[in-house]
Scaffold this active site. Structure first.
Site, PDB file in Angstrom:
ATOM      1  N   ASP A  49      40.111  48.211  42.461  1.00 52.35           N
ATOM      2  CA  ASP A  49      38.769  47.824  42.897  1.00 52.35           C
ATOM      3  C   ASP A  49      37.694  48.567  42.114  1.00 52.35           C
ATOM      4  O   ASP A  49      37.421  49.733  42.382  1.00 52.35           O
ATOM      5  CB  ASP A  49      38.597  48.091  44.389  1.00 52.35           C
ATOM      6  CG  ASP A  49      37.333  47.467  44.955  1.00 52.35           C
ATOM      7  OD1 ASP A  49      36.650  46.724  44.208  1.00 52.35           O
ATOM      8  OD2 ASP A  49      37.014  47.713  46.131  1.00 52.35           O
ATOM      9  N   ASP A 248      33.605  42.974  39.068  1.00 49.00           N
ATOM     10  CA  ASP A 248      34.336  43.537  40.199  1.00 49.00           C
ATOM     11  C   ASP A 248      35.752  42.973  40.270  1.00 49.00           C
ATOM     12  O   ASP A 248      35.947  41.796  40.564  1.00 49.00           O
ATOM     13  CB  ASP A 248      33.578  43.235  41.498  1.00 49.00           C
ATOM     14  CG  ASP A 248      34.210  43.878  42.715  1.00 49.00           C
ATOM     15  OD1 ASP A 248      35.152  44.683  42.543  1.00 49.00           O
ATOM     16  OD2 ASP A 248      33.776  43.588  43.842  1.00 49.00           O
TER      17      ASP A 248
END
Length: 370
Positions: A49, A248
């Protein structure tokens, strides 16, 4: 468990690499790295992440834990497990923390409502069964809920101080996300020597108001060679720290500001008027097609355009994805839930090595490099 003590170990940069695979087989929209945690190492699948900072994994005793594919981490089986004290730098670096009997407690909540709560610790991380990192600060989650499907926890690769990248003082890192339905793996690499030669390179922008995110200067989007008529300010990061576009790995579908999304969707619909719309529909996507009777499909090209005249052309599989086994494919974009922030998600990063040259403030996109 060892006695409480501040951790003074300083992690130093070195070249590290570990396998990365798609989480689709475990019901996850994310990508998973195989990491050893503890001494001796216990192996876990951890979500990658770049949109968050805190590293954590589910740990015994579990008060409320979701189903994961590996056994739950047992601190009693690790000789390097160490609780973090309340007066430590690691504890003070957390956005949300508390103190109980001089134990640092952490809590992280995510945009989709997922969360993790537990003790903040330091542990040993081992990559690819060889290189070890000692004294990595991370959460031992005893109460964890959300869309983590199969993963034992999460590696925070953001730009904030609790992240793994910041803790190991990485000058660069990169990952390649294999196709979502592939059973192959690629790698997550830290402190690589150079960007791949054919990379599309753009400036890495930082937001003084939000040091976690990695921003890029997206200036436009084209469909079938036609630029969308977007105002110049659509994707701009303003002085108050709002807006902008981030890369992301932890978000599945690219989300665009509403104006940009609807212009993109409508233009794509116009240029695919010859394709048969799906009648079954989908609860998330609003533009789907029935390809069940077709052996081949021609769709318009789609490209991201960046400052400096750079552009990244996406393969069709990165914006038309199968959502049912009956031949239904959907346009893999969505309007942003934020009023101004746009997010380039992992579906659009498939098959591309994404490199973050932190030292030189560059992001590189290298297609077909897994």
């Amino acid at each position: 468990m060892s006695d409480l003590r501040p951790t003074e170990t300083e992690l130093q940069p070195e070249a590290l690499s570990t396998p990365v695979s798609s989480g689709t087989g475990q019901g996850s929209g994310g990508y998973l790295a195989r990491v050893g945690i503890g001494q001796p190492p216990q192996q876990f699948y951890m979500l990658l992440d770049t949109g968050s900072d805190v590293n954590w994994l589910q740990s015994k005793p579990c008060v409320d834990c979701y189903q994961q594919s590996d056994p739950i981490f047992d601190p009693s089986e690790s000789s390097s497990y160490s609780l973090v004290t309340c007066d430590s730098q690691e504890c003070s670096a957390l956005d949300t923390s508390a103190c109980l009997y001089d134990k640092c407690l952490y809590q992280v909540s995510y945009g989709d409502g997922s969360f993790t709560v537990g003790e903040y610790i330091t542990e040993t991380l081992t990559f690819d069964n060889s290189s070890s990192l000692y004294g990595v600060a991370m959460g031992c989650g005893h109460v964890n809920e959300g869309l983590f499907a199969g993963a034992a926890g999460l590696l925070g690769l953001g730009g904030g101080s609790p992240s793994l990248t910041s803790q190991i003082k990485a000058s660069s890192f990169s990952y390649c996300l294999v196709d979502r339905d592939s059973n192959k793996s690629s790698t997550l690499d830290f402190n690589y020597s150079a960007l791949p030669g054919h990379s599309v390179t753009v400036p890495l922008l930082r937001n003084p108001k939000m040091n976690t995110f990695y921003y890029v200067n997206l200036t436009g989007i084209s469909v079938g060679g036609r630029m969308l008529p977007l105002p110049a300010s659509t994707f701009a990061l303003n002085d108050s720290g709002r807006g902008g576009v981030i890369v992301d790995s932890g978000t599945t579908i690219t989300r665009l500001r509403r104006l940009a999304y609807y212009l993109l969707r409508d233009e794509f619909r116009i240029q695919t008027v010859n394709l048969r719309p799906s009648t079954t529909g989908d609860t998330f996507f609003d533009t789907c097609y029935d390809f069940s009777s077709l052996t081949s499909v021609t769709v318009p090209t789609l490209s991201f355009h960046f400052s400096g005249g750079k552009s990244l052309r996406l393969p069709a599989k990165n914006y038309l994805i199968p959502v049912e086994s009956n031949g239904t494919f959907c346009f893999a974009f969505a309007p942003s839930s934020s009023s101004s922030l746009s997010i380039i998600g992992n579906v659009q990063q498939q098959g591309t090595r994404v490199s973050f040259d932190i030292a030189n403030s560059i992001v590189g996109f290298s297609p077909d490099n897994c």
